[in-house]
Design a protein around this motif. Structure first.
Motif, PDB file in Angstrom:
ATOM      1  N   ILE A 125      88.129 -61.430 -71.420  1.00 57.36           N
ATOM      2  CA  ILE A 125      87.110 -61.908 -72.356  1.00 57.36           C
ATOM      3  C   ILE A 125      86.808 -63.376 -72.077  1.00 57.36           C
ATOM      4  O   ILE A 125      85.648 -63.793 -72.013  1.00 57.36           O
ATOM      5  N   ILE A 126      87.852 -64.158 -71.866  1.00 56.32           N
ATOM      6  CA  ILE A 126      87.649 -65.598 -71.696  1.00 56.32           C
ATOM      7  C   ILE A 126      86.911 -65.890 -70.395  1.00 56.32           C
ATOM      8  O   ILE A 126      85.949 -66.670 -70.370  1.00 56.32           O
ATOM      9  N   VAL A 127      87.342 -65.237 -69.333  1.00 56.61           N
ATOM     10  CA  VAL A 127      86.688 -65.479 -68.043  1.00 56.61           C
ATOM     11  C   VAL A 127      85.250 -64.962 -68.069  1.00 56.61           C
ATOM     12  O   VAL A 127      84.318 -65.648 -67.632  1.00 56.61           O
ATOM     13  N   GLY A 128      85.088 -63.773 -68.637  1.00 50.48           N
ATOM     14  CA  GLY A 128      83.767 -63.145 -68.604  1.00 50.48           C
ATOM     15  C   GLY A 128      82.749 -63.847 -69.476  1.00 50.48           C
ATOM     16  O   GLY A 128      81.541 -63.780 -69.224  1.00 50.48           O
ATOM     17  N   SER A 129      83.196 -64.522 -70.536  1.00 47.70           N
ATOM     18  CA  SER A 129      82.243 -65.146 -71.450  1.00 47.70           C
ATOM     19  C   SER A 129      81.944 -66.592 -71.088  1.00 47.70           C
ATOM     20  O   SER A 129      81.071 -67.204 -71.704  1.00 47.70           O
ATOM     21  N   TRP A 130      82.693 -67.149 -70.149  1.00 51.92           N
ATOM     22  CA  TRP A 130      82.579 -68.586 -69.869  1.00 51.92           C
ATOM     23  C   TRP A 130      81.169 -68.995 -69.483  1.00 51.92           C
ATOM     24  O   TRP A 130      80.645 -69.991 -69.968  1.00 51.92           O
ATOM     25  N   ASP A 131      80.520 -68.186 -68.652  1.00 51.64           N
ATOM     26  CA  ASP A 131      79.189 -68.561 -68.164  1.00 51.64           C
ATOM     27  C   ASP A 131      78.199 -68.706 -69.303  1.00 51.64           C
ATOM     28  O   ASP A 131      77.370 -69.611 -69.304  1.00 51.64           O
ATOM     29  N   LYS A 132      78.286 -67.816 -70.244  1.00 50.20           N
ATOM     30  CA  LYS A 132      77.254 -67.767 -71.258  1.00 50.20           C
ATOM     31  C   LYS A 132      77.612 -68.591 -72.484  1.00 50.20           C
ATOM     32  O   LYS A 132      76.751 -69.262 -73.055  1.00 50.20           O
ATOM     33  N   TYR A 133      78.844 -68.532 -72.911  1.00 51.30           N
ATOM     34  CA  TYR A 133      79.228 -69.187 -74.166  1.00 51.30           C
ATOM     35  C   TYR A 133      80.450 -70.086 -73.959  1.00 51.30           C
ATOM     36  O   TYR A 133      81.534 -69.786 -74.461  1.00 51.30           O
ATOM     37  N   PRO A 134      80.313 -71.203 -73.244  1.00 54.20           N
ATOM     38  CA  PRO A 134      81.496 -72.036 -72.985  1.00 54.20           C
ATOM     39  C   PRO A 134      82.121 -72.603 -74.261  1.00 54.20           C
ATOM     40  O   PRO A 134      83.338 -72.668 -74.371  1.00 54.20           O
ATOM     41  N   VAL A 135      81.279 -72.949 -75.242  1.00 57.67           N
ATOM     42  CA  VAL A 135      81.839 -73.537 -76.464  1.00 57.67           C
ATOM     43  C   VAL A 135      82.738 -72.526 -77.164  1.00 57.67           C
ATOM     44  O   VAL A 135      83.868 -72.829 -77.569  1.00 57.67           O
ATOM     45  N   GLN A 136      82.218 -71.312 -77.280  1.00 56.15           N
ATOM     46  CA  GLN A 136      82.995 -70.275 -77.951  1.00 56.15           C
ATOM     47  C   GLN A 136      84.306 -70.019 -77.212  1.00 56.15           C
ATOM     48  O   GLN A 136      85.332 -69.736 -77.843  1.00 56.15           O
ATOM     49  N   VAL A 137      84.254 -70.085 -75.889  1.00 50.49           N
ATOM     50  CA  VAL A 137      85.470 -69.824 -75.121  1.00 50.49           C
ATOM     51  C   VAL A 137      86.509 -70.891 -75.420  1.00 50.49           C
ATOM     52  O   VAL A 137      87.696 -70.589 -75.599  1.00 50.49           O
ATOM     53  N   VAL A 138      86.055 -72.139 -75.534  1.00 53.02           N
ATOM     54  CA  VAL A 138      87.009 -73.206 -75.871  1.00 53.02           C
ATOM     55  C   VAL A 138      87.639 -72.910 -77.225  1.00 53.02           C
ATOM     56  O   VAL A 138      88.857 -73.010 -77.396  1.00 53.02           O
TER      57      VAL A 138
END
Lengths: 531, 495
Positions: free
Chosen positions: A426-439
Motif C-alpha cells: 500500500i505504501i509503495v503503491g500509493s507514493w506516486d499519487k498521494y505522498p502526503v497520505q503515505v507519510v
C-alpha cells in the motif's frame, strides 16, 4: 464437485444453523459439534477454491447461476474473483476459529451458534454474489444477527450509567437514545450498529436501484452491467456517492465510524472477530464490486475523496487507541484506523496499491481477530477490560501472552507476517499519487506500535493484582487451536505469499487498467466504452 | 331504461365460490341454532372446511383460467380477483384458527362469531369482483356490517365497546362520503360501471366525486389522513378480529382502488399518481414515527399497519401493471407475517391477560418457539432478508423506480430504517430482557397451526419467491387501460 464449491461454502453454515434447530437444547456438546462441523466443511471448501483459483485465467470462477425471478431480472449468481476468493477464505477461517473461541458460552448456546453461523454465511454470501440484488440481500442479512449477538451475549462497557432503564423511555428519550453518543450499554451499542448499518444499506440500495433502472437494462447482473451499463457524468457521480458512502459506513470511514468501536466493545469475542475481521471488509469489498466494476469513470474521478478521509481515519483512530483504557476499544479503534490503509490503497488505483489493499483486508482479518479472541479470553478470566487495573497476567497465562505478542506484531506489520507485505504494497503503491497520505500512514504505523506495546505492557507485564491470581491460561486444545490456526495462516502466507499475490493480481490488474483506461478492453460486448 | 337479466348456468359458474360459501354459511347458522351439542370448535372447523372448499374452487379457476363478467359487467371475475379472493379466504382460515382460544373466553354468542367472520369474508369476496360503484357500495357495507358486530364482541369490556362505537360512527360517516362521491360521479358520467367511464372528460364534479370515494376507501385501508380509528379499534377489538381487520378489508379495498383507478381513471394517471405519492409518504412516515412511542403491542402493529399501507400505496403511485403485481405480492407477504404476529400475540395474551409490550420480556426463555416465530414475523415486517417482507418491499421499490418516483423512494428507504427501530425494541424485550415470571408459555394447537403457516409462508416467499411472482404477474386485470402509453390528460378542465 469443484464447480459446486461455492454452494457448499455458502450453504454449509446455513444448513448448520437449520440443523441446530433440531438439536436438543440440553446437548451442549452436540450443538457445538454441529456448528464446528458445518464451519469445518465451509473452511475446507474455501481452502480448496483459494488454492484452485486459476491465476492465469483470472476473472470470475466457480460460477453458478440460477434464474430467481425473470420478472425482476434477478438471478442467484455466484462466483469469486481474486478479491472475493481470499475474503471468502478469511471468513471461513474466522467462523471456524470463532466457534472454538466461544466454546465456553453457557447461556443459550444453541441460539448463539445459530446466529453466528447465519452471520458468517451471509458475509460469505456477499463476497461471492455476482448479482447486485443478492449482494444487498446478504449484506442486509448480515446486519441483523449482529443485533442479537451483541445484545444477548455482549457485555456492557465500563462507564455505563446513562439510560440504564430503557423501559421507562419516552418518545423524546428515544430520539435522544439514537443520538446519545455517551451511553455505553450493550443494547445501545447493538441498536446503534443496526441503525447505522441499515441507514448505510438503504443508501446503497438507492444507488443499486438507480443502476438497475437508469442503465436501462433492468437487470441486477453485475457481469452484464459491468459491460453494458453507461451513465451520464452527473448520474454516475450521484450513484457513485450513494454507493461509496452507503457501503463505507460499514467499512467504516472516518465520519461514519462511531458505531464500530462501541459495537466491538459490546460484542462477545467471536462476534468481534467476525465483525472486525470480515464484516467491516464488506464495505471495501462492496465498493470494489459495485463502484469499481460498474462505475469505473466516476471511480477514477472521485476516489480522491477516500484518500482525503482515510487520513482522518488513520490519525483519529490511532490517537483514540493510544489513549483508550479499554482493551476492546483499543483494538476496535485500531481496526478503524487500519481501515484507512485499505482506503488509501484503493484510492491510489495502481496495481500494487490495490493488490496491497486486498491483501491487507485478509491480513487485518487474521491479526485483529487474534487480538479480539485474546482480549475475550482475558475478559472471561478477569471480567475486566480496563487496562490500568490489569497487569502481570503473563505469570498466569503465558500461552495467551505469547500469542498476544505475535498478534500485536502482525497488527503492526512485522516482516514475516502477511500484514507486512500488505502494508509495504500500500505504501509503495500509493507514493506516486498521494505522498502526503503515505507519510501519515507511516506515522500511523509508528502510532500502532506505540499503542500495541502500551496495551501489551498494561495487560501482561508489571505487577499481578492478587485479585486475578485465580485466572488460568488457555490449556485445552479447544482453546489453543483457533489461535494457532490464525497465527499459522498469518505467518505461512507471510513467508509464502506467491500464490496469494498471483490470485489477487490476476483480478486487480485488469480492473485497474479498466479504471485508468490504460489498455483497451477486449471483451465481446464492449462497444463505445472507450473515448 | 329496460333492465333484463339473462343468465345461463355457465355464467353462474363464475359465482360458484360465492354461491357455495353462501349456502355453507346458511348451513353453519342453522347447525348452530339447531344442534345444541355442537361445540364452537366443531363449528370453527366446519367453517374452515367450507372456506377450504371455496379456496379449492378458486384455485381450480386459477388453473383453468376461468374468467368472465356477469350482470352487464357489474361483477367481474378476472385473474386479479382470484388472487385477492384467495388472499381473503386464506386470511379468514388463519383467523379462524387463531380465534378458537379467544372464543372460548367469550361469554355469549360463541357460534355466531364464526358466522360473522365468514359472512364478512363473503362480503369481501364480492367486493374484489365489483366493477361498478353501486356494487362497491353494497358489498363494502355488507362486509363492514360484520365487522361492526365483531369489533364490539366483548360486551362487558369497555375498550371493546369504545372501539366498536368509534369504528361504527366513522364507518357510517365514510359510507355517507362514499354515497355522495358515487352520486357526483354518476352525475358527471351517466354510468356506474368502471369500464364504461373511460372516455369521460375531466371536470370538477368528477374530481371531487373521486376524492370522496378515495377518502372512503382510504378509511378502509387506514391511510393517513383517514387513519384515526385504527389504533383504538385495533386495541379494543378482540385480537383475532384485529388480525382479521389488519389484512382482509385492506386487501378488498385495495382491489377496488386498483380496479377504479386502473380501469376508469387510467387517462388521468399523472393526477392520481400524485395523490398516492402524497398519501404514501404521509402514511409511511406518520405510522413509523408514532409507532416508536407505543407501549401496547396491538397499537404498535396498528401504527406499523398504517406504515405498511404507505408501502403498499407505492405500488398504486407507480400506477403500472408491475405496481399492482407488487401490491398483490406484498399483500401475500403481509398476510403471513402480520397474521403470524397476531397469532403469537394471542398465545401470549392468553397467559398474560394483557397486550403490553412489557409482557414480552424474556419471551425467549419462556417459549423459544413463540419468540423465534415473532422474531421472524417482525423482521419480515421490517423488511429484512431473507424473509418475505424484504422481497415485497423491493418489488414495490422496483415498480416505483421504473416510474422514476425518486422522492417517494427516498422516503420509503428512510422509513425502513425508522421501522427497524421499533421492531427491534420488541425483539430486544423478547430476547435480551429477563422475564419477571419465567414460567413457560404453551400455545394451543390451533394457534400453533396459524404460527407454522405464518413461518412457512414468510420463509418460503422470502427464499423462493419466483413462482409466486410469476403468479401475480399472470394475474391480469380485466378492462385495464393502464397498459397503453401514459396519457397526460388532466382531471380538471383546462388544467
Amino acid at each position: 464437485m469443484g464447480e459446486y464449491s461455492l454452494l457448499i461454502i455458502l450453504f454449509a453454515p446455513f444448513f448448520g444453523a437449520i440443523a441446530l434447530m433440531f438439536v436438543p437444547r440440553e446437548e451442549a456438546l452436540l450443538v457445538r459439534m454441529t456448528a464446528a462441523i458445518s464451519a469445518g466443511i465451509s473452511l475446507l471448501a474455501s481452502f480448496y477454491i483459494f488454492l484452485a483459483y486459476d491465476t492465469t485465467k483470472g476473472g470470475f470462477q466457480f460460477v453458478q447461476r440460477y434464474v430467481w425471478s425473470e420478472e425482476l431480472g434477478i438471478a442467484f449468481y455466484l462466483g469469486v474473483d481474486g478479491i472475493g476468493g481470499p475474503l471468502v477464505f478469511a471468513s471461513a477461517i474466522l467462523l471456524f476459529a470463532g466457534i472454538f473461541v466461544s466454546w465456553h458460552i453457557k447461556d443459550r448456546t444453541k441460539e448463539f451458534y445459530m446466529f453466528l453461523l447465519i452471520l458468517a454465511a451471509a458475509t460469505i454470501g456477499v463476497f461471492m454474489s455476482l448479482d447486485l440484488f443478492f449482494l444487498y440481500f446478504f449484506y442486509e442479512m448480515s446486519v441483523l444477527p449482529m443485533y442479537l449477538l451483541l445484545g444477548l451475549w455482549g457485555s456492557h462497557t465500563k462507564g455505563y450509567l446513562a439510560m440504564t432503564n430503557p423501559e421507562e423511555r419516552k418518545l423524546r428519550d428515544s430520539i435522544g437514545f439514537i443520538f446519545n453518543f455517551g451511553s455505553n450499554s450493550k443494547e445501545y451499542a447493538a441498536m446503534k450498529l443496526v441503525l447505522f448499518l441499515s441507514a448505510g444499506a438503504v443508501m446503497a440500495l438507492m444507488g443499486i436501484l438507480l443502476i438497475y433502472h437508469l442503465s436501462g437494462l433492468h437487470t441486477f447482473d453485475i457481469v452484464v452491467l459491468r459491460e453494458q451499463a453507461h451513465f451520464s457524468d452527473n448520474v454516475a457521480t450521484l450513484i457513485w456517492f450513494l454507493i461509496f458512502f452507503g457501503f463505507a459506513s460499514i467499512a467504516p470511514i472516518w465520519p461514519l465510524h462511531s458505531w464500530s468501536p462501541v459495537g466491538h466493545a459490546a460484542a462477545p469475542a467471536a462476534t468481534s472477530m467476525l465483525h472486525a475481521g470480515v464484516l467491516m471488509k464488506l464495505g471495501h469489498f462492496s465498493i470494489i464490486r459495485v463502484a469499481f466494476e460498474i462505475l469505473p469513470d466516476a471511480t477514477r474521478e472521485w476516489m480522491w475523496v477516500a484518500a482525503v478521509l482515510c487520513v482522518f481515519s488513520i490519525v483519529y483512530g490511532g490517537l483514540v487507541s493510544y489513549f483508550a483504557k479499554d482493551t476492546k476499544y483499543v483494538i476496535g479503534y485500531s481496526s478503524s484506523s487500519h481501515m484507512g490503509y485499505i482506503f488509501l490503497g484503493m484510492a491510489a488505483l495502481s496495481y500494487i496499491s490495490l493488490s496491497g489493499a486486498v491483501i491487507y483486508m485478509f491480513a487485518h482479518a487474521l491479526a485483529t481477530s487474534m487480538l479480539f479472541a485474546m482480549a475475550g479470553w482475558v475478559y472471561d478470566q478477569t471480567h475486566s477490560r480496563d487496562i490500568p487495573s490489569l497487569g502481570g497476567l503473563v505469570e498466569r497465562m503465558p500461552f495467551i501472552a505469547g500469542a498476544f505478542i505475535v498478534a500485536c506484531m502482525a497488527s503492526i506489520g512485522m516482516p514475516g507476517t502477511i500484514n507486512f507485505i500488505a502494508e509495504i504494497m500500500i505504501i509503495v503503491g500509493s507514493w506516486d499519487k498521494y505522498p502526503v497520505q503515505v507519510v501519515v500512514a507511516v506515522l500511523g504505523i509508528v502510532l500502532t506500535l506505540a499503542y500495541m506495546f502500551k496495551m501489551m505492557r498494561g495487560l501482561f507485564y508489571g505487577k499481578l493484582d492478587p485479585e486475578y491470581a485465580h485466572t488460568t491460561d488457555a490449556r485445552h486444545w479447544v482453546d489453543r487451536m483457533p489461535l494457532l490456526l490464525l497465527i499459522v495462516c498469518s505467518i505461512t502466507l507471510g513467508i509464502f505469499p506467491g500464490h496469494f499475490y498471483e490470485v489477487v493480481r490476476s483480478t486487480v490488474e485488469p480492473m485497474v487498467d479498466r479504471i485508468n483506461h490504460v489498455a483497451p478492453l477486449i471483451t465481446q460486448n464492449t462497444k463505445g466504452f472507450l473515448p | 331504461m329496460t333492465f333484463q337479466l339473462d343468465l345461463s348456468v355457465a355464467d353462474l359458474l363464475l359465482l360458484l365460490p360465492e354461491i357455495f360459501l353462501t349456502l355453507w354459511l346458511s348451513l353453519l347458522l342453522s347447525l348452530d341454532f339447531s344442534l345444541k351439542r355442537l361445540t364452537h370448535q366443531q363449528l370453527a372447523y366446519l367453517s374452515i372446511v367450507g372456506l377450504a372448499v371455496t379456496g379449492l374452487i378458486l384455485l381450480g379457476f386459477d388453473q383453468a383460467g376461468t374468467t368472465g363478467a356477469l350482470f352487464k359487467n357489474m361483477f367481474v371475475l378476472d385473474q386479479m380477483a382470484i388472487v385477492f379472493k384467495l388472499i381473503i379466504v386464506g386470511a379468514t382460515v388463519l383467523v379462524l384458527f387463531m380465534s378458537m382460544d379467544s372464543v372460548q373466553d367469550f361469554k355469549f354468542f360463541r357460534g355466531e362469531y364464526y358466522v360473522m367472520v365468514v359472512m364478512s369474508a363473503l362480503g369481501m369476496m364480492f367486493m374484489v369482483s365489483s366493477n361498478d360503484l353501486l356494487s362497491v357500495f353494497v358489498t363494502l357495507e355488507f362486509s363492514t356490517f360484520g365487522f361492526y358486530v365483531l369489533v364490539a364482541y366483548l360486551r362487558d369490556d369497555q375498550r371493546s365497546s369504545e372501539a366498536g362505537l368509534k369504528f361504527f360512527i366513522l364507518g357510517v360517516f365514510t359510507a355517507g362520503l362514499l354515497a355522495y362521491g358515487i352520486s357526483l360521479v354518476y352525475g358527471e358520467t351517466g354510468t356506474l360501471i368502471f369500464s364504461e367511464m373511460t372516455s369521460t372528460p375531466g371536470s370538477y364534479g368528477l374530481a371531487i366525486g373521486y376524492i370522496l370515494i378515495f377518502a372512503a376507501l382510504g378509511f378502509k385501508i387506514g391511510a393517513v389522513p383517514f387513519h384515526a380509528w385504527i389504533p383504538d379499534t385495533y386495541q379494543g377489538a378482540p385480537t383475532p378480529v384485529t388480525a382479521f381487520l389488519s389484512i382482509a378489508p385492506k386487501a378488498a379495498a385495495l382491489a377496488i382502488l386498483i380496479r377504479m383507478f386502473y380501469v376508469s381513471l387510467a387517462s388521468f394517471k399523472p393526477m392520481w399518481a400524485l395523490l398516492f405519492v402524497v398519501a404514501s409518504i404521509f402514511s409511511m412516515t406518520y405510522g413509523n414515527i408514532v409507532a416508536i412511542a407505543q407501549k401496547n403491542i396491538k397499537r404498535l402493529l396498528a401504527y406499523s399497519g398504517i406504515a405498511q399501507i404507505g408501502n403498499i400505496m407505492i405500488g398504486l403511485a407507480a400506477g403500472t401493471k408491475q405496481g399492482s403485481d407488487a401490491i398483490m405480492f406484498f399483500l401475500l407477504t403481509y398476510l403471513f407475517a402480520n397474521l403470524g404476529a397476531f397469532a403469537v400475540i394471542i398465545a401470549v395474551s392468553q397467559v398474560m391477560k394483557s397486550d403490553e409490550i412489557e409482557d414480552y420480556n424474556g419471551l425467549n426463555r419462556r417459549s423459544p418457539f413463540l419468540a423465534a416465530a415473532m422474531l421472524l414475523f417482525l423482521l419480515s415486517l421490517a423488511g429484512v432478508p431473507p424473509l418475505a417482507g424484504f422481497i415485497g418491499k423491493i418489488y414495490l421499490f422496483i415498480a416505483a423506480m421504473k416510474e422514476e418516483l425518486y422522492t417517494l423512494l427516498v422516503v420509503g428507504l428512510i422509513n425502513i430504517v425508522i421501522s427497524m427501530y421499533y421492531y427491534l425494541i420488541v425483539v430486544k424485550k423478547m430476547y435480551i430482557n429477563e422475564p419477571t415470571d419465567p414460567s413457560p408459555i404453551h400455545a394451543s394447537m390451533p394457534i400453533k397451526v396459524a404460527v407454522y403457516v405464518g413461518i412457512a409462508g414468510t420463509v418460503l416467499l422470502g427464499v423462493y419467491p419466483g413462482p409466486f411472482i410469476d403468479w401475480v404477474v399472470s394475474a391480469s386485470l380485466m378492462f385495464s387501460n393502464i397498459a397503453g402509453p401514459t396519457a397526460s390528460a388532466s382531471l380538471l378542465p383546462g388544467g
